[in-house]
Design an enzyme around this catalytic site. Structure first.
Site, PDB file in Angstrom:
ATOM      1  N   HIS A  28     -79.260   8.547  11.010  1.00  9.07           N
ATOM      2  CA  HIS A  28     -79.254   9.751  11.844  1.00  9.07           C
ATOM      3  C   HIS A  28     -80.646  10.241  12.218  1.00  9.07           C
ATOM      4  O   HIS A  28     -80.782  11.213  12.946  1.00  9.07           O
ATOM      5  CB  HIS A  28     -78.508  10.883  11.136  1.00  9.07           C
ATOM      6  CG  HIS A  28     -79.262  11.413   9.952  1.00  9.07           C
ATOM      7  ND1 HIS A  28     -79.243  10.799   8.742  1.00  9.07           N
ATOM      8  CD2 HIS A  28     -80.080  12.482   9.814  1.00  9.07           C
ATOM      9  CE1 HIS A  28     -80.001  11.463   7.893  1.00  9.07           C
ATOM     10  NE2 HIS A  28     -80.531  12.493   8.518  1.00  9.07           N
TER      11      HIS A  28
HETATM   12  C1  UD1 Z   1     -80.734  17.674   9.528  1.00  8.36           C
HETATM   13  C2  UD1 Z   1     -82.118  17.683   8.824  1.00  8.36           C
HETATM   14  C3  UD1 Z   1     -82.376  16.323   8.205  1.00  8.36           C
HETATM   15  C4  UD1 Z   1     -81.238  15.900   7.298  1.00  8.36           C
HETATM   16  C5  UD1 Z   1     -79.931  15.957   8.092  1.00  8.36           C
HETATM   17  C6  UD1 Z   1     -78.745  15.576   7.246  1.00  8.36           C
HETATM   18  C7  UD1 Z   1     -83.821  19.084   9.908  1.00  8.36           C
HETATM   19  C8  UD1 Z   1     -85.063  19.069  10.704  1.00  8.36           C
HETATM   20  N1  UD1 Z   1     -83.184  17.914   9.797  1.00  8.36           N
HETATM   21  O1  UD1 Z   1     -80.825  16.740  10.579  1.00  8.36           O
HETATM   22  O2  UD1 Z   1     -83.559  16.396   7.429  1.00  8.36           O
HETATM   23  O3  UD1 Z   1     -81.460  14.602   6.842  1.00  8.36           O
HETATM   24  O4  UD1 Z   1     -79.761  17.298   8.572  1.00  8.36           O
HETATM   25  O5  UD1 Z   1     -77.590  15.513   8.007  1.00  8.36           O
HETATM   26  O6  UD1 Z   1     -83.450  20.118   9.394  1.00  8.36           O
HETATM   27  N2  UD1 Z   1     -74.284  18.516  14.695  1.00  8.36           N
HETATM   28  C9  UD1 Z   1     -72.939  18.692  14.804  1.00  8.36           C
HETATM   29  N3  UD1 Z   1     -72.297  19.366  13.816  1.00  8.36           N
HETATM   30  C10 UD1 Z   1     -72.948  19.865  12.748  1.00  8.36           C
HETATM   31  C11 UD1 Z   1     -74.332  19.684  12.653  1.00  8.36           C
HETATM   32  C12 UD1 Z   1     -74.990  19.015  13.633  1.00  8.36           C
HETATM   33  O7  UD1 Z   1     -72.313  18.244  15.756  1.00  8.36           O
HETATM   34  O8  UD1 Z   1     -72.308  20.469  11.874  1.00  8.36           O
HETATM   35  C13 UD1 Z   1     -74.990  17.743  15.751  1.00  8.36           C
HETATM   36  C14 UD1 Z   1     -75.503  18.580  16.861  1.00  8.36           C
HETATM   37  O9  UD1 Z   1     -75.397  17.856  18.033  1.00  8.36           O
HETATM   38  C15 UD1 Z   1     -76.961  18.759  16.525  1.00  8.36           C
HETATM   39  C16 UD1 Z   1     -77.285  17.441  15.843  1.00  8.36           C
HETATM   40  O10 UD1 Z   1     -76.092  17.088  15.157  1.00  8.36           O
HETATM   41  O11 UD1 Z   1     -77.748  19.008  17.631  1.00  8.36           O
HETATM   42  C17 UD1 Z   1     -78.427  17.520  14.897  1.00  8.36           C
HETATM   43  O12 UD1 Z   1     -78.224  18.547  13.899  1.00  8.36           O
HETATM   44  P1  UD1 Z   1     -79.489  19.240  13.184  1.00  8.36           P
HETATM   45  O13 UD1 Z   1     -79.032  20.115  12.089  1.00  8.36           O
HETATM   46  O14 UD1 Z   1     -80.393  19.819  14.191  1.00  8.36           O
HETATM   47  O15 UD1 Z   1     -80.284  18.021  12.584  1.00  8.36           O
HETATM   48  P2  UD1 Z   1     -79.770  16.749  11.766  1.00  8.36           P
HETATM   49  O16 UD1 Z   1     -80.046  15.558  12.605  1.00  8.36           O
HETATM   50  O17 UD1 Z   1     -78.394  16.946  11.234  1.00  8.36           O
END
Ligand code: UD1
Length: 360
Positions: free
Chosen positions: A206
């Site tokens: 991811h």
């Molecule tokens: C975040 C953490 C990363 C961790 C990861 C575990 C930061 C900078 N990154 O990354 O260190 O390894 O979590 O999963 O904090 N989304 C959903 N549903 C959710 C959450 C996210 O659909 O419940 C999608 C959204 O499109 C979002 C994308 O995932 O834009 C990224 O989510 P985000 O929390 O920004 O970062 P992660 O890539 O999950």
């Protein structure tokens, strides 16, 4: 003592659970508030962990959701401030390296509240990773730093952090693993119906550096397609990765490359235990496979957890089709590497953390 725990994203939940439970065992000493920023909100990225890890429901949910780094960090900061001013904790406890960790650390320090950082001192030395920035800044600000390894202590010392603030307590995620391994074993029978394979590779990816660039993700998917004709691949897919695969039209063609929804803690742990090989870019999974003795390839050029390479089963690999395919084939044929457990990965980290608070 009033404690405000901050969690926000999937990898935070398994780190907070043992500490909250341990503080509960000493309820005369601790009054706890659990705050979820809502960085992760999908039931399979959040609620399932509260259920399986026996985490109490959050007292407060800031419901920030997804957005750019600036937007997400700013939203968490603005919504966290009134909660902090209202609860007035003696300590704000933050976990890991996600945006929620840094956002709440910044707000707390500006209002003169003390911050304790669990999993301090990890460094990948790659400042293009958002997590590295979150780690560096959180550690500079925190008043108490709980580290998992001696390397982490050295990193902090090198950055000028006074060692009297630093406590080497071990790996708190391993507390959760040890606590829930028996339950995960029970889940295996259910999973074996869903994934009826004798031998399989388990994949999670991811990181933006792997999934946000079409060329890199195409290389990775091509390696997975190829290897899946030899050994089935189970790939529980993070929402970010799912979006990118659809956007770049990289859906797998081989039915042995199986994309599934994100899994809960127990299912994923059970799948790790029985995997022939794990391929990941996660931080925590490098540690879990090391504990379990399962071969692990980490599709990154750096790791903030070098102990998993030195003592454990982990190996870094470039995210190209050729490098990944070679490494997967070699690992699948090799006898299992000898490995040993890093010190203090013993299931008692939360007890050591709590003792530090009690000793003031
Ligand atoms: C975040 C953490 C990363 C961790 C990861 C575990 C930061 C900078 N990154 O990354 O260190 O390894 O979590 O999963 O904090 N989304 C959903 N549903 C959710 C959450 C996210 O659909 O419940 C999608 C959204 O499109 C979002 C994308 O995932 O834009 C990224 O989510 P985000 O929390 O920004 O970062 P992660 O890539 O999950």
């Amino acid at each position: 003592m009033r404690i405000l725990h901050v969690v926000g994203a999937r990898p935070n939940f398994m780190k907070a659970a043992p500490i909250i439970r341990e503080m509960d065992h000493h309820s005369n000493d601790f009054q706890q508030l659990l705050l979820h920023t809502g960085q992760h909100y999908a039931p399979k990225m959040s609620q399932v962990f509260f259920d399986e890890l026996d985490l109490p429901q959050p007292d407060v949910n800031l419901e920030v959701g997804s957005g750019s780094h600036a937007w997400q960090t700013a939203q968490i900061m603005m919504r966290f401030e009134p909660v902090l001013l209202d609860y007035k904790p003696d300590w704000v406890v933050v976990y890991g390296d996600v945006n929620s960790t840094l956002a709440c650390t910044l707000v707390s320090s500006k209002l003169d509240f003390q911050v304790a950082h669990v999993e301090a001192g990890l460094r990948s030395f790659d400042r293009s990773m958002p997590e590295e920035i979150n780690r560096l800044l959180t550690d500079q600000i925190a008043g108490l730093l709980f580290t998992p390894s001696e390397e982490a202590d050295s990193n902090l010392e090198r950055e000028g952090i006074k060692l009297n603030k630093v406590h080497l307590v071990g790996n708190v995620m391993i507390d959760t693993l040890i606590h829930l391994l028996p339950k995960a074993h029970l889940n295996w029978f259910k999973l074996a119906n869903r994934f009826p394979y004798e031998r399989y590779i388990l994949v999670t990816l991811h990181r933006p550096s792997n999934v946000d660039h079409p060329a890199t993700l195409a290389e990775i998917m091509s390696a997975l397609e190829s290897i899946s004709s030899e050994v089935p691949v189970i790939f529980p897919i993070h929402p970010r990765t799912k979006e990118r695969i659809n956007e770049f039209s990289l859906q797998p063609k081989n039915p042995q490359l199986l994309l599934s929804d994100p899994l809960g803690y127990l299912d994923f742990l059970a799948l790790q235990v029985h995997a022939a090989l794990v391929v990941t870019d996660s931080g925590g999974i490098q540690e879990e496979t090391t504990y379990l003795g399962i071969p692990c390839l980490t599709a990154r050029t750096t790791t903030e957890r070098p102990v998993t390479i030195k003592l454990g089963t982990n190996q870094l690999v470039e995210s190209t089709t050729e490098a990944l395919l070679n490494a997967m084939q070699t690992k699948l044929r090799a006898p299992k590497d000898p490995h040993s457990l890093p010190p203090l990965w013993d299931g008692h980290t939360a007890a050591r953390v709590v003792k530090v608070f009690q000793q003031g």
